[in-house]
Design a protein around this motif. Structure first.
Motif, PDB file in Angstrom:
ATOM      1  N   ARG A  99     -30.485  12.905  -8.893  1.00 33.01           N
ATOM      2  CA  ARG A  99     -30.208  11.684  -8.142  1.00 33.01           C
ATOM      3  C   ARG A  99     -31.457  11.220  -7.413  1.00 33.01           C
ATOM      4  O   ARG A  99     -31.802  10.030  -7.438  1.00 33.01           O
ATOM      5  CB  ARG A  99     -29.069  11.925  -7.143  1.00 33.01           C
ATOM      6  CG  ARG A  99     -27.717  12.145  -7.788  1.00 33.01           C
ATOM      7  CD  ARG A  99     -26.624  12.267  -6.743  1.00 33.01           C
ATOM      8  NE  ARG A  99     -25.333  12.531  -7.350  1.00 33.01           N
ATOM      9  CZ  ARG A  99     -24.208  12.694  -6.657  1.00 33.01           C
ATOM     10  NH1 ARG A  99     -24.219  12.604  -5.342  1.00 33.01           N
ATOM     11  NH2 ARG A  99     -23.064  12.931  -7.276  1.00 33.01           N
ATOM     12  N   LEU A 100     -32.123  12.149  -6.740  1.00 34.81           N
ATOM     13  CA  LEU A 100     -33.344  11.786  -6.033  1.00 34.81           C
ATOM     14  C   LEU A 100     -34.453  11.409  -7.014  1.00 34.81           C
ATOM     15  O   LEU A 100     -35.284  10.539  -6.718  1.00 34.81           O
ATOM     16  CB  LEU A 100     -33.792  12.949  -5.140  1.00 34.81           C
ATOM     17  CG  LEU A 100     -32.852  13.294  -3.983  1.00 34.81           C
ATOM     18  CD1 LEU A 100     -33.399  14.470  -3.185  1.00 34.81           C
ATOM     19  CD2 LEU A 100     -32.645  12.101  -3.078  1.00 34.81           C
ATOM     20  N   LEU A 137     -27.040   8.375   0.966  1.00 37.39           N
ATOM     21  CA  LEU A 137     -27.316   9.778   0.661  1.00 37.39           C
ATOM     22  C   LEU A 137     -27.615  10.572   1.929  1.00 37.39           C
ATOM     23  O   LEU A 137     -27.205  11.731   2.057  1.00 37.39           O
ATOM     24  CB  LEU A 137     -28.491   9.880  -0.311  1.00 37.39           C
ATOM     25  CG  LEU A 137     -28.221   9.517  -1.772  1.00 37.39           C
ATOM     26  CD1 LEU A 137     -29.525   9.535  -2.567  1.00 37.39           C
ATOM     27  CD2 LEU A 137     -27.214  10.475  -2.394  1.00 37.39           C
ATOM     28  N   SER A 138     -28.304   9.949   2.867  1.00 35.46           N
ATOM     29  CA  SER A 138     -28.628  10.624   4.129  1.00 35.46           C
ATOM     30  C   SER A 138     -27.365  10.947   4.914  1.00 35.46           C
ATOM     31  O   SER A 138     -27.211  12.053   5.450  1.00 35.46           O
ATOM     32  CB  SER A 138     -29.561   9.744   4.974  1.00 35.46           C
ATOM     33  OG  SER A 138     -30.759   9.465   4.284  1.00 35.46           O
ATOM     34  N   ILE A 181     -38.139  13.080   2.561  1.00 37.71           N
ATOM     35  CA  ILE A 181     -37.546  13.817   3.684  1.00 37.71           C
ATOM     36  C   ILE A 181     -36.225  14.451   3.275  1.00 37.71           C
ATOM     37  O   ILE A 181     -35.920  15.596   3.656  1.00 37.71           O
ATOM     38  CB  ILE A 181     -37.362  12.874   4.896  1.00 37.71           C
ATOM     39  CG1 ILE A 181     -38.730  12.469   5.455  1.00 37.71           C
ATOM     40  CG2 ILE A 181     -36.541  13.555   5.985  1.00 37.71           C
ATOM     41  CD1 ILE A 181     -38.650  11.445   6.567  1.00 37.71           C
ATOM     42  N   LEU A 182     -35.428  13.728   2.494  1.00 40.07           N
ATOM     43  CA  LEU A 182     -34.167  14.301   2.015  1.00 40.07           C
ATOM     44  C   LEU A 182     -34.422  15.518   1.128  1.00 40.07           C
ATOM     45  O   LEU A 182     -33.661  16.494   1.167  1.00 40.07           O
ATOM     46  CB  LEU A 182     -33.371  13.245   1.244  1.00 40.07           C
ATOM     47  CG  LEU A 182     -32.810  12.085   2.069  1.00 40.07           C
ATOM     48  CD1 LEU A 182     -32.048  11.113   1.169  1.00 40.07           C
ATOM     49  CD2 LEU A 182     -31.894  12.588   3.172  1.00 40.07           C
ATOM     50  N   PHE A 210     -32.893   1.267  -0.706  1.00 42.60           N
ATOM     51  CA  PHE A 210     -32.820   1.599   0.717  1.00 42.60           C
ATOM     52  C   PHE A 210     -31.377   1.876   1.136  1.00 42.60           C
ATOM     53  O   PHE A 210     -31.094   2.862   1.835  1.00 42.60           O
ATOM     54  CB  PHE A 210     -33.395   0.455   1.550  1.00 42.60           C
ATOM     55  CG  PHE A 210     -33.307   0.691   3.036  1.00 42.60           C
ATOM     56  CD1 PHE A 210     -34.129   1.623   3.648  1.00 42.60           C
ATOM     57  CD2 PHE A 210     -32.397  -0.001   3.808  1.00 42.60           C
ATOM     58  CE1 PHE A 210     -34.048   1.859   5.013  1.00 42.60           C
ATOM     59  CE2 PHE A 210     -32.304   0.221   5.173  1.00 42.60           C
ATOM     60  CZ  PHE A 210     -33.134   1.149   5.778  1.00 42.60           C
ATOM     61  N   ALA A 211     -30.450   1.036   0.682  1.00 40.91           N
ATOM     62  CA  ALA A 211     -29.038   1.267   0.985  1.00 40.91           C
ATOM     63  C   ALA A 211     -28.553   2.590   0.390  1.00 40.91           C
ATOM     64  O   ALA A 211     -27.837   3.364   1.050  1.00 40.91           O
ATOM     65  CB  ALA A 211     -28.199   0.105   0.456  1.00 40.91           C
ATOM     66  N   ALA A 212     -28.967   2.884  -0.848  1.00 39.97           N
ATOM     67  CA  ALA A 212     -28.568   4.147  -1.486  1.00 39.97           C
ATOM     68  C   ALA A 212     -29.137   5.344  -0.740  1.00 39.97           C
ATOM     69  O   ALA A 212     -28.450   6.363  -0.564  1.00 39.97           O
ATOM     70  CB  ALA A 212     -29.040   4.155  -2.944  1.00 39.97           C
TER      71      ALA A 212
END
Length: 324
Positions: A105-106, A158-159, A91-92, A152-154
């Motif tokens: 990064r992604l 990022l979001s 989604i990002l 998940f935290a990262a």
């Protein structure tokens, strides 16, 4: 014939819900583009297939319970976190069509998540899971769970960063996708907590197959609600008039040191490259061929032999024309 129990009822619920989740993910995937959308919307489709396969394995266990069937059930139940995290990463990607975030990064997040998925599958497959025995997660499963918690935290960080970076220029479809993340994230947090307690503690209620009510409320329903939210807003996003459909080049991971390599010059870059840097033109050599941009001819390219008559002046015959 075996006995239909609580676990079978949960499997029936998943078997009813996830075909619709699978169909919705295919719809959004198709609207996004099969090739590009594979990095975004294939993950909820994969999760749907895992849940359907797990339900079928549970049905098989009613009459033909065995170690292999129990391993299949455990694998399908325990590796759902990776597709959920990768869905957010996808989604990002869709939101950040201008590539505010470095693509690497992604990519790193995706690769690490896939490594965690491989470790989880290997850990569950090699665990001693026999009918009637309590599943005990091994080292590989615990390492995989730790990876998923960090990722998940990262992803959430990022979001938040991307939202504030785009907050003054958000398109409607981007707002829909941000809402998909924001509204579904709390349900996924509960799902992650359940898995973490199951892997890192010895509390019996969180062990696989020990308390089906806890499993239903903290895992199954949380996943279902999170997927419904994500896909509902995903469908709404791709139907927006301002939806930006990515192309293959935008999704290709580019070399960060040479982001413009191989790209054609824009009009501004073209003029900048030629004005003030006319290496081909040498005013000391009469009769040389001037193949660079000549400021004496605005908007034109002078490919004939250099003529000093026109140096610094503008001939009426060439004004506003192109000499080819």
């Amino acid at each position: 014939m075996g006995k239909i129990n609580y676990a079978t009822g949960i499997a029936i619920l998943q078997f009813i819900i996830y075909p619709f989740v699978f169909a919705a993910s295919l719809f959004v995937w198709k609207r996004t583009g099969w090739r590009v959308g594979s990095k975004i919307w294939r993950y909820p489709a994969v999760l749907s297939l895992l849940r359907i396969a797990g339900s079928i394995s549970t049905f098989i266990a009613i009459d033909h319970n065995s170690t292999q069937v129990q391993i299949a059930i455990a694998v399908c139940q325990l590796i759902g976190i990776a597709p959920l995290v990768l869905t957010y990463v996808g989604i990002l990607r869709q939101i950040d069509f201008e590539q505010k975030m470095p693509p690497r990064r992604l990519t790193i997040v995706t690769l690490v998540a896939l490594i965690g998925l491989i470790l989880a599958i290997a850990g569950v497959s090699t665990a001693k899971t026999s009918p009637g025995e309590t599943y005990k997660p091994g080292t590989l499963v615990k390492v995989a769970m730790a990876i998923f918690l960090v990722l998940f935290a990262a992803t959430m960080l990022l979001s938040v960063w991307l939202f504030y970076s785009l907050s003054f220029s958000l398109l409607r479809f981007q707002k829909k996708l941000f809402l998909a993340i924001a509204l579904s994230a709390p349900f996924l947090v509960v799902r992650m907590v359940y898995s973490a307690l199951s892997d890192f503690t010895t509390i019996n209620e969180f062990a696989l197959g020990q308390n089906e009510t806890v499993y239903l409320c903290m895992s199954v329903l949380e996943e279902i609600v999170a997927n419904i939210i994500v896909l509902s807003f995903g469908i709404s996003a791709v139907l927006q008039p301002d939806f930006v459909k990515l192309n293959a080049e935008q999704m290709k991971e580019r070399d960060q040191q040479h982001p413009d390599e191989g790209k054609p010059l824009s009009g501004q870059d073209y003029n900048t490259a030629y004005n003030g840097a006319n290496a081909a033109y040498n005013p000391a050599i009469h009769g040389a061929q001037n193949t660079a941009y000549n400021p004496a001819y605005p908007g034109a390219q002078h490919n004939t032999a250099y003529d000093p008559v026109y140096n610094g002046g503008l001939a009426p015959a060439y004004h506003g024309a192109q000499n080819v």
